[in-house]
Write an enzyme that holds these catalytic residues in place. Structure first.
Site, PDB file in Angstrom:
ATOM      1  N   CYS A 132      10.730  24.948  23.696  1.00 50.61           N
ATOM      2  CA  CYS A 132      11.734  24.810  24.892  1.00 50.61           C
ATOM      3  C   CYS A 132      12.185  25.946  25.366  1.00 50.61           C
ATOM      4  O   CYS A 132      11.747  27.174  25.726  1.00 50.61           O
ATOM      5  CB  CYS A 132      12.611  23.701  24.381  1.00 50.61           C
ATOM      6  SG  CYS A 132      13.493  23.135  25.882  1.00 50.61           S
ATOM      7  N   HIS A 133      13.770  26.165  24.932  1.00 51.88           N
ATOM      8  CA  HIS A 133      14.394  27.321  25.137  1.00 51.88           C
ATOM      9  C   HIS A 133      14.364  28.361  24.199  1.00 51.88           C
ATOM     10  O   HIS A 133      14.964  29.513  24.283  1.00 51.88           O
ATOM     11  CB  HIS A 133      15.837  27.312  25.745  1.00 51.88           C
ATOM     12  CG  HIS A 133      16.022  26.541  27.222  1.00 51.88           C
ATOM     13  ND1 HIS A 133      15.867  25.377  27.306  1.00 51.88           N
ATOM     14  CD2 HIS A 133      16.155  27.283  28.490  1.00 51.88           C
ATOM     15  CE1 HIS A 133      15.990  25.027  28.594  1.00 51.88           C
ATOM     16  NE2 HIS A 133      16.270  26.133  29.217  1.00 51.88           N
ATOM     17  N   GLU A 163      13.481  23.916  34.458  1.00 51.91           N
ATOM     18  CA  GLU A 163      14.920  24.093  34.847  1.00 51.91           C
ATOM     19  C   GLU A 163      15.485  23.917  35.957  1.00 51.91           C
ATOM     20  O   GLU A 163      16.563  23.233  36.306  1.00 51.91           O
ATOM     21  CB  GLU A 163      15.035  25.886  34.716  1.00 51.91           C
ATOM     22  CG  GLU A 163      16.411  26.506  34.355  1.00 51.91           C
ATOM     23  CD  GLU A 163      16.442  26.221  32.897  1.00 51.91           C
ATOM     24  OE1 GLU A 163      17.577  25.144  32.663  1.00 51.91           O
ATOM     25  OE2 GLU A 163      16.102  26.514  31.997  1.00 51.91           O
TER      26      GLU A 163
END
Length: 229
Positions: A132-133, A163
């Site tokens: 993910c991030h 996002e």
């Protein structure tokens, strides 16, 4: 590479830009890979850029793995008392995994200590994983030849479209997909919030929370392959 230990990296950052909202590491992106690691008999340590308590979000008690984690006081204590990067000897670990959560966008990319740990693990034949991030950590990792770790590797991470879907395009300090492409990664993605896990050499990445368990499982497969060589 014979170590059966995994280093899980959590963010220390708890504020979502100037929104006034809290952020941190996203719990399912820890609990699902952790289940894969522990099921395989791997030992796990937790580290964060600042050490100490890592801020937690994504607490969904309908998720049985989340509930089991939060009901385990020993596990909770470990994320509330994470190691500091200065305490880490990369030689002890066969893999490093960067959990996601928006907090990572503020404190993973420029942390040179963690980047050096990941590069050392990778260059010793270990596995680097992120979801993910979490791949924010990958954007500035360079190997001893001076090239970016992600250069010419197929990589997945939270996409620009995702996002935008969560309304944070103007809040995060950079767009992760765009930055990884800038660093030479071959970015791959599927529809918003669908599962996407990719392994490229010994780098394993996943697009979003739904991909977290799959990243853990793929990392375990690669570690087991390394141990049988």
């Amino acid at each position: 590479m014979t170590s059966q230990k995994v280093l899980i990296v959590l963010t220390s950052h708890d504020t979502l830009g100037d929104t006034g909202k809290e952020t941190g590491f996203y719990l399912p992106e820890v609990t699902h890979p952790l289940e894969a690691f522990t099921r395989a008999g791997l030992m796990v340590d937790f580290v964060s850029p600042k050490g100490g308590k890592a801020p937690m979000v994504g607490i969904d008690l309908e998720d049985p793995l989340n509930k089991a984690f939060l009901d385990d006081s020993e596990q909770v204590s470990r994320v509330e008392n994470t190691l500091n990067p200065t305490q880490i000897d990369p030689a002890e670990y066969g893999a490093i995994f960067y959990a996601g959560g928006h907090g990572t966008m503020w404190d993973f990319a420029d942390n040179q200590e963690l980047a050096a740990i990941a590069a050392a693990i990778y260059e010793a034949g270990g596995i680097v994983g992120a979801v993910c991030h979490g791949p924010a950590a990958l954007v500035n990792i360079k190997l001893s030849d001076g090239k970016y770790l992600v250069a010419n590797k197929t990589v997945a991470a939270f996409t620009n479209e995702e996002e935008a879907a969560v309304g944070l395009t103007e809040i995060v300090p950079f767009l992760l997909e765009s930055k990884l492409i800038e660093r030479g990664a071959k970015f791959t993605k599927v529809a918003n919030f669908e599962v996407c896990v990719v392994a490229s050499d010994r780098l394993v990445t996943g697009q979003n929370p739904a991909s977290a368990g799959g990243v853990g499982e793929r990392m375990v497969e690669l570690m087991q392959n390394q141990l049988t060589k």
